[in-house]
Design a protein around this motif. Structure first.
Motif, PDB file in Angstrom:
ATOM      1  N   THR A 191       2.906  -8.349   8.253  1.00  0.00           N
ATOM      2  CA  THR A 191       2.976  -7.154   7.427  1.00  0.00           C
ATOM      3  C   THR A 191       4.381  -6.603   7.571  1.00  0.00           C
ATOM      4  N   ILE A 229       7.017  -3.539   6.869  1.00  0.00           N
ATOM      5  CA  ILE A 229       7.136  -2.117   6.562  1.00  0.00           C
ATOM      6  C   ILE A 229       8.619  -1.767   6.584  1.00  0.00           C
ATOM      7  N   ILE A 234       8.773  -4.199  11.283  1.00  0.00           N
ATOM      8  CA  ILE A 234       9.272  -2.895  10.863  1.00  0.00           C
ATOM      9  C   ILE A 234      10.775  -3.030  10.653  1.00  0.00           C
ATOM     10  N   LEU A 271      11.128   1.347   6.401  1.00  0.00           N
ATOM     11  CA  LEU A 271      11.126   2.799   6.506  1.00  0.00           C
ATOM     12  C   LEU A 271      12.473   3.284   6.982  1.00  0.00           C
TER      13      LEU A 271
END
Length: 99
Positions: free
Chosen positions: A70, A72, A35, A74
């Motif tokens: 993964t 991400i 993230i 944000l």
């Protein structure tokens, strides 16, 4: 801040700048989630400062884009939602500033 249910799954956390931070969480034996939390500059910031920010964001994203992860991204991109007219094109959104 992370929910205490997943605190033991945190692989690493790193502050890149006061506007970019990275958190890596173990999803399973083969896969981690990255993230990248950002707080982007506003459009009124200097062009050079914005270029440096987005270059660093791209570098950070590339660095963490390994197979088995993964990624991400944000955060607050400081975008404005509003109304714009450019020639024949007209874009209207009811919840904007009208700019």
């Amino acid at each position: 801040m992370v929910n205490k249910k997943i605190k033991n799954q945190i692989v690493k956390s790193k502050e890149i700048t006061d506007r970019i931070a990275v958190l890596e969480i173990k999803q399973n034996k083969k896969k981690n989630i990255i993230i990248i939390q950002i707080y982007a500059l506003t459009s009124t910031s200097e062009e050079e400062e914005k270029d440096l920010f987005y270059d660093l964001l791209e570098e950070t994203t590339t660095e963490h884009s390994d197979k088995g992860k993964t990624v991400i991204v944000l955060g607050d991109f400081n975008g404005k939602v509003g109304q714009r007219e450019t020639g024949e094109e007209q874009i209207k959104v009811p919840y904007g500033y009208g700019e």
